[in-house]
Design a protein around this motif. Structure first.
Motif, short mmCIF file in Angstrom:
data_model
loop_
_atom_site.label_atom_id
_atom_site.label_comp_id
_atom_site.label_asym_id
_atom_site.label_seq_id
_atom_site.Cartn_x
_atom_site.Cartn_y
_atom_site.Cartn_z
N THR A 240 0.84 -1.20 0.00
CA THR A 240 0.00 0.00 0.00
C THR A 240 0.87 1.26 0.00
O THR A 240 0.58 2.24 -0.70
CB THR A 240 -0.92 0.00 1.23
N LYS A 241 1.93 1.21 0.77
CA LYS A 241 2.86 2.35 0.83
C LYS A 241 3.45 2.64 -0.54
O LYS A 241 3.57 3.81 -0.95
CB LYS A 241 3.97 2.03 1.84
N LEU A 242 3.80 1.59 -1.27
CA LEU A 242 4.33 1.78 -2.62
C LEU A 242 3.26 2.30 -3.57
O LEU A 242 3.51 3.21 -4.38
CB LEU A 242 4.90 0.45 -3.14
N MET A 243 2.03 1.76 -3.46
CA MET A 243 0.93 2.20 -4.33
C MET A 243 0.64 3.68 -4.11
O MET A 243 0.35 4.42 -5.07
CB MET A 243 -0.31 1.37 -4.06
N GLU A 244 0.70 4.12 -2.85
CA GLU A 244 0.44 5.54 -2.56
C GLU A 244 1.48 6.45 -3.21
O GLU A 244 1.25 7.64 -3.39
CB GLU A 244 0.42 5.75 -1.04
N ASN A 245 2.64 5.85 -3.53
CA ASN A 245 3.69 6.60 -4.21
C ASN A 245 3.74 6.27 -5.71
O ASN A 245 4.73 6.55 -6.38
CB ASN A 245 5.04 6.31 -3.58
N GLY A 246 2.65 5.66 -6.20
CA GLY A 246 2.54 5.40 -7.63
C GLY A 246 3.35 4.22 -8.13
O GLY A 246 3.64 4.13 -9.33
N SER B 271 17.23 0.30 -5.94
CA SER B 271 17.04 1.52 -6.75
C SER B 271 16.80 2.74 -5.87
O SER B 271 16.35 2.63 -4.72
CB SER B 271 15.86 1.35 -7.71
N HIS B 272 17.09 3.91 -6.43
CA HIS B 272 16.87 5.16 -5.69
C HIS B 272 15.39 5.34 -5.36
O HIS B 272 15.05 5.77 -4.25
CB HIS B 272 17.37 6.36 -6.51
N GLN B 273 14.52 4.97 -6.30
CA GLN B 273 13.08 5.16 -6.07
C GLN B 273 12.61 4.36 -4.87
O GLN B 273 11.87 4.86 -4.01
CB GLN B 273 12.26 4.75 -7.31
N PHE B 274 13.02 3.11 -4.80
CA PHE B 274 12.59 2.26 -3.68
C PHE B 274 13.25 2.70 -2.38
O PHE B 274 12.63 2.64 -1.31
CB PHE B 274 12.89 0.79 -3.99
N LYS B 275 14.52 3.11 -2.45
CA LYS B 275 15.21 3.53 -1.22
C LYS B 275 14.54 4.74 -0.58
O LYS B 275 14.55 4.89 0.65
CB LYS B 275 16.66 3.89 -1.55
N GLU B 276 13.95 5.62 -1.41
CA GLU B 276 13.30 6.81 -0.88
C GLU B 276 12.01 6.49 -0.15
O GLU B 276 11.51 7.29 0.63
CB GLU B 276 13.03 7.80 -2.01
N ILE B 277 11.47 5.28 -0.41
CA ILE B 277 10.15 4.93 0.15
C ILE B 277 10.22 3.83 1.19
O ILE B 277 9.58 3.91 2.24
CB ILE B 277 9.19 4.50 -0.99
N LEU B 278 11.03 2.79 0.93
CA LEU B 278 11.04 1.61 1.79
C LEU B 278 12.33 1.51 2.61
O LEU B 278 13.41 1.85 2.12
CB LEU B 278 10.90 0.33 0.95
N SER B 279 12.18 1.02 3.82
CA SER B 279 13.34 0.67 4.63
C SER B 279 13.80 -0.72 4.22
O SER B 279 13.12 -1.45 3.49
CB SER B 279 12.96 0.67 6.11
#
Length: 627
Positions: free
Chosen positions: A373-379, A549-557
């Protein structure tokens, strides 16, 4: 002794000679093992890393009766030129073994095969013959012995005096590991014996250390460093094939009733625990050079009491002093050291984070939905590119039987699914390859992908890289049956392959291995076709941190990413459909992270589902092309 069937050539790097060792230390270690095993089955070649190396300065002070030849890098067999040394290859063959651990294990096995009476040599491989078998890319212990300690000592020896004041962090890490409790097979029994011994206040029987150990002592004299604990008694009894005394083997009833948690822990005798293994023979030349240099600099070794004790103890092993003499190693006689007060010890926090095992909790609770859900909220959602040729298939009925994966010793149903998986990878590679290309089948196993590619693309060169010897031998047997002359075999961990290539492929590369293959392809600017597997085994290592990836690092621990990895393995056919769907989505997200990480290196990457999806629960496939 058995007759040798084929001459094997051992290639060792040579940069320089310093005191009583040849550098790099991997070469000194290899020569020391040959001396210890008294092995003369290999024709040994030194490969100078520089250009101004004369025969005499190289061969003058080598292992006593060992004949050594010089050869330049350009004269090496083609398959060896793609590998880091040391490497072993049968003369005029295309099967190469590369990397220190693989080569040392091979020397041990060949020594025993040639003379089965040398059971002590085979015992160097440890319990279930697994000592240093795990690859250094994922095993911290293998990496410490095979890579970190040799490099740390080489840097220590070449550093200027003002830069080598501190003990190298990797040496401190070894000291700490020697202080950790020992876990060995059947340790419950030994720990109960230790408890009984402690309660009785008795000392373990001192075993006689054999002919070599007593040669320097007069009859009746005690040995210079007699073992005095149960651990030492057990360790040296095994070394000398002696039975432990009956008094030690019998346990009192109250000892048998003691809870396992209340039993005393076992102490290290040798590097891996109680028993002498090839790990000790790897470490000895390295630690010896470190101690010699430290002594010359007047360093106090009070910080390293366990390493000092280990160094003295290894010298008591039958055959070690003799091998050291052959290699012109003048072993030091160190005094016994007591541990210094804690405030005097070098702070163990000086061991860098990258040398530590990841201490984050690996037992993750809860499901993947909050993370998804956290990833979906970030598209960000799992997305799959359309399959470029979903109905493409090889005509398996027209191919020789040795090409079929069924020849790799598997059931009919599994062979059919393997054929379907191969259809997907071969179709993708066919679209990418051109005549003259070098295609590398990483983590090749029994050669299912590589053999098909070599047969279908005779104008391309195919290299199979696999860490498991028996799987690669099976692949070579199939290749020989087909008469393929465009295929090479390398038994090595991935880091020891440094050849150039155009396309990298891997079918079901396990866990972190997928990321290692991608890294190799990025470094070579090679296209790749990879099917990942075993997502649950993904974890942070010395070389790889997650997310990628940078995108995932910015969102997920890291912990949130590990939740996705754990649930990505929930795709088995026996699971409920809804659970398998979530598993497939988690697979897609983990692989999307990998794809985006590769795109940061100017690659175009597609994540595709294999056709039919039923060919494997792990049916994702990357196709990456450099821009």
């Amino acid at each position: 002794m058995k007759d040798s069937v084929a001459e094997e050539h051992l290639y060792l790097a040579f940069s320089h000679q310093y005191r009583d060792s040849i550098f790099p230390l991997h070469t000194s270690i290899s020569l020391f093992l040959l001396s210890y095993c008294d092995c003369k089955l290999f024709k040994v070649f030194l490969v100078p890393t520089g250009e101004d190396v004369g025969d005499q300065c190289v061969t003058k002070n080598l292992a006593g009766d060992l004949e050594v030849h010089l050869i330049s890098r350009c004269q090496l067999p083609v398959v060896v030129q793609s590998c880091s040394l040391p490497a072993v290859v049968v003369k005029d063959d295309k099967f190469c073994r590369a990397g220190l651990s693989v080569v040392l294990r091979h020397i041990i096995q060949k020594t025993f095969e040639a003379d089965p009476s040398k059971k002590d040599v085979l015992e160097l491989l440890g319990f279930k013959k697994t000592c240093l078998k795990a690859c250094a890319e994922v095993s911290q212990w293998t990496r410490l012995c095979e890579i970190s300690i040799p490099l740390a000592v080489e840097r220590f020896l070449t550093a200027s005096p003002e830069h080598c004041q501190a003990i190298p962090p990797d040496i401190l890490l070894l000291e700490r590991k020697l202080g950790e409790p020992v876990r060995v097979h059947n340790d419950d029994k030994i720990r109960r014996q230790k408890l009984q011994q402690q309660k009785a206040g008795a000392k373990a029987a001192v075993p006689v250390l054999g002919k070599e150990a007593t040669e320097e002592s007069k009859p009746g004299e005690a040995h210079e460093h007699p073992p005095s604990s149960l651990e030492l008694s057990v360790a040296f009894s095994k070394l000398l094939a002696q039975e432990a005394p009956d008094a030690i083997n019998r346990e009192a009833p109250h000892i048998r009733r003691t809870k396992t948690s209340d039993l005393p822990l076992l102490d290290h005798v040798f590097a891996e625990g109680l028993y002498f293994t090839v790990a000790d023979l790897v470490l000895l030349p390295c630690i010896h050079q470190f101690l010699v240099s430290s002594k010359k600099q007047g360093k106090n070794l009070v910080n390293l009491p366990l390493i000092s004790s280990w160094y003295r103890r290894v010298q008591e092993v039958p055959g070690v002093k003799k091998a050291a003499g052959k290699c012109n190693m003048e072993l030091l006689q160190l005094p016994e050291l007591m541990s210094a007060p804690e405030e005097q010890l070098q702070d163990s926090s000086s061991v860098p984070d990258e040398l530590e095992e990841d201490n984050e909790d690996s037992h993750f609770l809860g499901g993947p939905r909050p993370t998804m859900t956290k990833l979906m909220e970030n598209g960000i959602e799992a997305k799959f590119s359309p399959h470029p040729c979903p109905s493409w298939t090889l005509d398996w009925t027209s191919l020789p039987s040795a090409v079929s994966p069924g020849e790799g010793k598997m059931s009919r149903d599994r062979a059919l699914r393997k054929q379907q998986q191969l259809n997907n990878l071969v179709a993708a590679v066919t679209k990418l390859a051109k005549p003259g290309d070098v295609i590398v089948d990483f983590c090749s196993g029994g050669g299912h992908v590589g053999i098909v590619l070599a047969h279908m693309m005779p104008s391309c060169q195919v290299v199979l890289i696999e860490n498991k010897e028996l799987s690669l031998i099976r692949a070579k047997d199939r290749s020989d049956e087909l008469g393929l002359n465009n295929i090479w075999f390398i038994q090595a961990n991935l880091d020891y392959f440094n050849g150039t290539f155009n396309i990298g492929v891997a079918l079901h590369a396990c866990g972190v291995a997928t990321d290692m293959v991608i890294e190799h392809c990025l470094r070579a600017r090679a296209a790749f076709v990879i099917s990942p597997c075993c997502y649950g085994f993904i974890q942070n290592t010395v070389k790889f941190k997650y997310p990628r990836s940078h995108q995932f690092k910015e969102i997920l621990s890291y912990k949130e990413h590990m939740i996705l990895c754990r649930f990505a393995d929930q795709t088995a056919v026996q699971l409920p459909p809804e659970r398998r769907l979530i598993g497939k989505q988690c697979m897609g997200l983990v692989d999307l992270d990998r794809a985006w990480a590769a795109e940061e290196h100017k690659y175009s990457v597609q994540v595709i589902s294999m056709e039919p999806e039923s060919c494997s629960p792990k049916n994702n496939m990357f196709v990456g092309i450099p821009a």
